[in-house]
Structures are given as C-alpha cells and as structure tokens.
Design a protein around this motif. Structure first.
Motif, mmCIF file in Angstrom:
data_model
loop_
_atom_site.group_PDB
_atom_site.id
_atom_site.type_symbol
_atom_site.label_atom_id
_atom_site.label_comp_id
_atom_site.label_asym_id
_atom_site.label_seq_id
_atom_site.Cartn_x
_atom_site.Cartn_y
_atom_site.Cartn_z
ATOM 1 N N THR A 242 0.831 -1.142 -0.203
ATOM 2 C CA THR A 242 0.108 0.043 0.096
ATOM 3 C C THR A 242 0.935 1.072 -0.169
ATOM 4 O O THR A 242 0.507 2.276 -0.742
ATOM 5 C CB THR A 242 -0.934 -0.042 1.377
ATOM 6 O OG1 THR A 242 -1.923 -1.173 1.125
ATOM 7 C CG2 THR A 242 -1.648 1.130 1.462
ATOM 8 N N GLU A 243 2.006 1.147 0.848
ATOM 9 C CA GLU A 243 3.058 2.487 0.815
ATOM 10 C C GLU A 243 3.352 2.651 -0.296
ATOM 11 O O GLU A 243 3.717 3.775 -0.903
ATOM 12 C CB GLU A 243 3.901 2.025 1.944
ATOM 13 C CG GLU A 243 3.299 2.168 3.363
ATOM 14 C CD GLU A 243 4.496 1.995 4.534
ATOM 15 O OE1 GLU A 243 5.571 1.570 4.087
ATOM 16 O OE2 GLU A 243 3.890 1.569 5.591
ATOM 17 N N VAL A 244 3.946 1.599 -1.101
ATOM 18 C CA VAL A 244 4.486 1.818 -2.369
ATOM 19 C C VAL A 244 3.685 2.381 -3.408
ATOM 20 O O VAL A 244 3.843 2.944 -4.349
ATOM 21 C CB VAL A 244 5.332 0.429 -2.762
ATOM 22 C CG1 VAL A 244 5.713 0.644 -4.410
ATOM 23 C CG2 VAL A 244 6.494 0.182 -1.959
ATOM 24 N N LEU A 245 2.508 1.553 -3.551
ATOM 25 C CA LEU A 245 1.475 2.027 -4.636
ATOM 26 C C LEU A 245 1.077 3.674 -4.345
ATOM 27 O O LEU A 245 1.077 4.148 -5.278
ATOM 28 C CB LEU A 245 0.233 1.159 -4.086
ATOM 29 C CG LEU A 245 -0.808 1.430 -5.308
ATOM 30 C CD1 LEU A 245 -0.706 1.238 -6.560
ATOM 31 C CD2 LEU A 245 -2.395 0.420 -4.869
ATOM 32 N N ALA A 246 0.820 3.894 -3.010
ATOM 33 C CA ALA A 246 0.696 5.563 -2.683
ATOM 34 C C ALA A 246 1.407 6.382 -3.219
ATOM 35 O O ALA A 246 1.423 7.310 -4.022
ATOM 36 C CB ALA A 246 0.216 5.633 -1.260
ATOM 37 N N ASP A 247 2.671 5.940 -2.969
ATOM 38 C CA ASP A 247 4.040 7.007 -3.325
ATOM 39 C C ASP A 247 4.072 6.590 -5.046
ATOM 40 O O ASP A 247 4.350 7.904 -5.469
ATOM 41 C CB ASP A 247 5.257 5.960 -2.760
ATOM 42 C CG ASP A 247 6.343 6.925 -3.295
ATOM 43 O OD1 ASP A 247 6.391 8.072 -3.092
ATOM 44 O OD2 ASP A 247 7.538 6.292 -3.879
ATOM 45 N N LEU A 248 4.060 5.663 -5.537
ATOM 46 C CA LEU A 248 4.028 5.560 -7.030
ATOM 47 C C LEU A 248 2.798 6.310 -7.699
ATOM 48 O O LEU A 248 3.169 7.237 -8.802
ATOM 49 C CB LEU A 248 4.013 3.998 -7.602
ATOM 50 C CG LEU A 248 5.266 3.238 -7.133
ATOM 51 C CD1 LEU A 248 5.082 1.989 -7.784
ATOM 52 C CD2 LEU A 248 6.397 4.027 -8.062
ATOM 53 N N LEU A 249 1.696 6.429 -7.223
ATOM 54 C CA LEU A 249 0.705 6.861 -7.822
ATOM 55 C C LEU A 249 0.652 8.648 -7.475
ATOM 56 O O LEU A 249 -0.075 9.394 -8.311
ATOM 57 C CB LEU A 249 -0.654 6.659 -7.319
ATOM 58 C CG LEU A 249 -0.902 5.172 -7.976
ATOM 59 C CD1 LEU A 249 -2.456 4.599 -7.255
ATOM 60 C CD2 LEU A 249 -0.994 4.961 -9.425
ATOM 61 N N ASP A 250 1.435 8.792 -6.435
ATOM 62 C CA ASP A 250 1.663 10.385 -5.994
ATOM 63 C C ASP A 250 2.589 11.155 -6.806
ATOM 64 O O ASP A 250 2.738 12.324 -6.848
ATOM 65 C CB ASP A 250 1.981 10.423 -4.712
ATOM 66 C CG ASP A 250 1.753 11.787 -4.050
ATOM 67 O OD1 ASP A 250 0.417 12.553 -4.471
ATOM 68 O OD2 ASP A 250 2.498 12.379 -3.191
#
Length: 130
Positions: free
Chosen positions: A18-26
C-alpha cells in the motif's frame, strides 16, 4: 517478496504494498505500475486505484491459464501458490474477480495472447484513452 512474507508475514507485506502504491501514484510523472494480484485486497489500494491518478488495466486470465504460466515460470516468490497452485488460483479468482472489476478501467483478456500481444493491446488502450 518471499523473504518479507516469511520474516514479517503477509500483513506486513500488504502494508508495504500500500505504501509503495500510494507513493508511485503520487508522483508527478506518468508511470506504469505492475501491481501483484493481491493489490486489490486492501480497501485503501482500491481507493487509490479507483482515483483520477490511475488508469487501471486488468490483465484477465482464466485460472487454468495462470496455473500453466506459474508452473512454467517456476517462480520462487509466490508463497500462496506453494501447496496447491490450481486450487489456490481458483479460490483467488472467485474471491478477487469482483474487486478487479471494481477498479479496472480496461480489461485485456490474455489467455490466448503472448507477451508482445499483451503489450500491444495495453499500448492501444493507452493511445485510445489519451
């Protein structure tokens, strides 16, 4: 992945996911994120994927197709498939199909496609929706 799964457990892996996904989409620049099949399990991930910052392509395959691909690849990083790949993939399909459908902006059926054909189909969608 297998090491994280083994030492820290699935819950820790899912939090990191979840942390990585949020970072990439941001990030300001467009990029391609290849999420693992379980990325749809977390409510937060589904919220992120359904947002305006993501254009989600579901590479849909029948469980029997996936079994063949998993066996061929002999991946050592799929701990959920260790004991019964066919049975687990059937269960995952049953449990996750609605979640995939909920976040997918596009669907590419990949059962009868080779990797180059899948790439062309995804690229065509990107051009079509740009």
């Amino acid at each position: 992945m297998r090491d994280i799964w083994r030492t820290d457990g699935e819950a820790a892996f899912r939090r990191m996911e979840t942390e990585v996904l949020a970072d990439l989409l941001d990030r300001p620049n467009a990029s391609v994120v290849a999420g693992a099949g379980g990325v749809v399990l977390a409510d937060e991930n589904r919220r992120l994927l359904a947002g305006d910052d993501a254009d989600v392509v579901w590479l849909r395959a029948r469980p029997d197709t996936l079994v063949g691909r998993v066996v061929e690849a002999a991946d050592a990083h799929r701990p959920l498939l260790d004991d019964d790949p066919a049975g687990m993939l059937e269960r995952m399909d049953h449990e996750r199909r609605d979640l995939y459908e909920a976040v997918a902006d596009h669907v590419v059926d990949v059962d009868d496609l080779d990797p180059d054909e899948v790439a062309r189909a995804v690229c065509a969608l990107v051009v079509e929706t740009s």
